[in-house]
Design an enzyme around this catalytic site. Structure first.
Site, PDB file in Angstrom:
ATOM      1  N   LYS A  22      30.047  18.015  62.707  1.00  0.00           N
ATOM      2  CA  LYS A  22      31.023  17.675  63.750  1.00  0.00           C
ATOM      3  C   LYS A  22      31.930  18.867  64.044  1.00  0.00           C
ATOM      4  CE  LYS A  22      31.897  12.733  63.576  1.00  0.00           C
ATOM      5  NZ  LYS A  22      32.814  11.711  63.132  1.00  0.00           N
ATOM      6  N   SER A  60      36.680  22.495  73.280  1.00  0.00           N
ATOM      7  CA  SER A  60      35.461  21.967  72.678  1.00  0.00           C
ATOM      8  C   SER A  60      34.510  23.097  72.313  1.00  0.00           C
ATOM      9  CB  SER A  60      34.759  21.031  73.683  1.00  0.00           C
ATOM     10  OG  SER A  60      33.471  20.697  73.213  1.00  0.00           O
ATOM     11  N   ALA A  61      33.759  22.893  71.232  1.00  0.00           N
ATOM     12  CA  ALA A  61      32.742  23.876  70.834  1.00  0.00           C
ATOM     13  C   ALA A  61      31.482  23.739  71.677  1.00  0.00           C
ATOM     14  CB  ALA A  61      32.397  23.675  69.362  1.00  0.00           C
ATOM     15  N   LYS A  78      34.980  26.768  65.263  1.00  0.00           N
ATOM     16  CA  LYS A  78      35.796  25.975  64.348  1.00  0.00           C
ATOM     17  C   LYS A  78      35.125  26.024  62.975  1.00  0.00           C
ATOM     18  CE  LYS A  78      36.746  22.888  68.234  1.00  0.00           C
ATOM     19  NZ  LYS A  78      36.617  21.550  68.840  1.00  0.00           N
ATOM     20  N   GLU A 137      41.775  16.026  67.592  1.00  0.00           N
ATOM     21  CA  GLU A 137      40.469  16.276  66.985  1.00  0.00           C
ATOM     22  C   GLU A 137      39.960  15.111  66.144  1.00  0.00           C
ATOM     23  OE1 GLU A 137      37.899  18.043  66.304  1.00  0.00           O
ATOM     24  OE2 GLU A 137      38.243  19.915  67.358  1.00  0.00           O
ATOM     25  N   ASP A 138      38.633  14.982  66.059  1.00  0.00           N
ATOM     26  CA  ASP A 138      38.041  13.975  65.168  1.00  0.00           C
ATOM     27  C   ASP A 138      37.276  14.615  64.010  1.00  0.00           C
ATOM     28  OD1 ASP A 138      35.950  14.983  66.785  1.00  0.00           O
ATOM     29  OD2 ASP A 138      34.732  13.232  66.289  1.00  0.00           O
ATOM     30  N   THR A 174      30.212  11.031  72.301  1.00  0.00           N
ATOM     31  CA  THR A 174      29.009  11.862  72.340  1.00  0.00           C
ATOM     32  C   THR A 174      28.629  12.445  70.982  1.00  0.00           C
ATOM     33  OG1 THR A 174      30.569  13.437  73.232  1.00  0.00           O
ATOM     34  CG2 THR A 174      28.984  12.521  74.772  1.00  0.00           C
ATOM     35  N   ASP A 191      39.905  18.160  71.937  1.00  0.00           N
ATOM     36  CA  ASP A 191      38.498  18.221  71.576  1.00  0.00           C
ATOM     37  C   ASP A 191      37.788  17.227  72.501  1.00  0.00           C
ATOM     38  OD1 ASP A 191      36.105  18.627  70.086  1.00  0.00           O
ATOM     39  OD2 ASP A 191      36.506  16.774  68.996  1.00  0.00           O
ATOM     40  N   LEU A 192      36.486  17.341  72.630  1.00  0.00           N
ATOM     41  CA  LEU A 192      35.760  16.451  73.553  1.00  0.00           C
ATOM     42  C   LEU A 192      34.905  15.413  72.805  1.00  0.00           C
ATOM     43  CD1 LEU A 192      34.661  15.807  76.467  1.00  0.00           C
ATOM     44  CD2 LEU A 192      32.934  17.529  76.033  1.00  0.00           C
ATOM     45  N   ASP A 193      33.875  15.930  72.109  1.00  0.00           N
ATOM     46  CA  ASP A 193      32.924  15.027  71.448  1.00  0.00           C
ATOM     47  C   ASP A 193      33.625  14.207  70.366  1.00  0.00           C
ATOM     48  OD1 ASP A 193      30.561  15.926  72.839  1.00  0.00           O
ATOM     49  OD2 ASP A 193      30.659  17.752  71.652  1.00  0.00           O
TER      50      ASP A 193
HETATM   51  C1  BG6 Z   1      30.964  19.955  69.229  1.00  0.00           C
HETATM   52  C2  BG6 Z   1      30.242  18.853  68.476  1.00  0.00           C
HETATM   53  O1  BG6 Z   1      31.897  19.398  70.095  1.00  0.00           O
HETATM   54  O2  BG6 Z   1      30.032  20.718  69.986  1.00  0.00           O
HETATM   55  C3  BG6 Z   1      29.153  19.458  67.596  1.00  0.00           C
HETATM   56  O3  BG6 Z   1      31.178  18.151  67.674  1.00  0.00           O
HETATM   57  C4  BG6 Z   1      28.214  20.313  68.447  1.00  0.00           C
HETATM   58  O4  BG6 Z   1      28.449  18.410  66.959  1.00  0.00           O
HETATM   59  C5  BG6 Z   1      29.018  21.369  69.206  1.00  0.00           C
HETATM   60  O5  BG6 Z   1      27.252  20.954  67.618  1.00  0.00           O
HETATM   61  C6  BG6 Z   1      28.153  22.217  70.141  1.00  0.00           C
HETATM   62  O6  BG6 Z   1      27.691  21.431  71.198  1.00  0.00           O
HETATM   63  P1  BG6 Z   1      26.560  21.860  72.223  1.00  0.00           P
HETATM   64  O7  BG6 Z   1      26.647  20.782  73.285  1.00  0.00           O
HETATM   65  O8  BG6 Z   1      26.932  23.208  72.780  1.00  0.00           O
HETATM   66  O9  BG6 Z   1      25.270  21.877  71.510  1.00  0.00           O
HETATM   67 MG    MG Z   2      34.791  16.236  68.015  1.00  0.00          MG
END
Ligand code: BG6
Ligand code: MG
Length: 226
Positions: free
Chosen positions: A44, A113-114, A144, A168-169, A15, A7-9
């Protein structure tokens, strides 16, 4: 263990804080309301559109389709402004070492990552070249907690999900990894991430040997079962 699905954020960089700051600003500017902290964990790991739906639903606000699109776009503008100053110094403690350890053991790295901003963030952190693949959230059906993005991330490095660990967090993310059949590794609090198969309180605690051991144990159990 042949692959790691990151996962990224909130795992690679902090972030997730910026995401929530951007949502807070949006709701304050448009509806003069303060977003309660409890919404942070609920958004999240969840896609931009699903996060906005959850927020509006929580606040009992109805908007037109056009307004919804406009609000999502405005949140992203604020978020991208916050990303402007991101540099490799923002990589969370322990992550660079963990990445190096996976690479030196020939474990392939894939991003699950989403976020549609993920490629931009990896560039800013100077980590793009460390990843063998980035799964595109636009190319999967469900976000997710569905397993789709993790299955796609494993597919892109040509590794079976069962031969991968996922890091993942978020609660949604841990559920997604478990449903994908990979070994879930949580970063965060026990009360929240109780479904993670292995848990580290912070990224600084992440440890390659412990992860490898947990994967060996889990796969031995699976072999016995078969
Ligand atoms: C996830 C975050 O990685 O990405 C979420 O944890 C976020 O909070 C989702 O809504 C989508 O991100 P983005 O950058 O496409 O708006
Ligand atoms: Mg995350």
């Amino acid at each position: 263990m042949k692959g790691v699905l990151f996962d990224l954020d909130g795992v690679i960089a902090d972030t997730s804080i910026y995401h929530f700051q951007a949502w807070r600003k949006l709701i304050k500017d448009h509806f003069s309301l303060n977003l309660p902290n409890e919404l942070e964990q609920q958004t999240k790991g969840v896609s931009r559109a699903d996060s906005l739906k959850a927020i509006l639903n929580f606040l009992n606000i109805n908007v037109s389709k056009e307004q919804f699109e406009q609000l999502a776009a405005e949140k992203n503008q604020t978020y991208q402004k916050l990303l402007n100053n991101l540099t490799p110094k923002d990589i969370l403690p322990g992550i660079q070492k963990l990445i190096n350890d996976f690479k030196s053991h020939d474990v392939k790295l894939s991003l699950a990552s989403a976020s549609l901003n993920a490629p931009l963030i990896l560039e800013k952190l100077d980590l793009r070249q460390d990843f063998d693949a980035i799964a595109n959230p636009n190319e999967v059906k469900l976000g997710k907690p569905a397993p789709d993005i993790f299955l796609q991330a494993a597919k892109e490095i040509d590794v079976q999900p069962k031969d991968c660990v996922g890091i993942e967090d978020s609660i949604a993310g841990i559920n997604a990894i478990n449903s994908a059949g990979s070994l879930s590794i949580g970063v965060g609090e026990k009360e929240e991430l109780n479904k993670a198969k292995l848990l580290f309180p912070t990224t600084a605690d992440l440890n390659y040997s412990q992860i490898e051991m947990a994967w060996e144990q889990a796969s031995a159990k699976l072999d016995n079962f078969e």
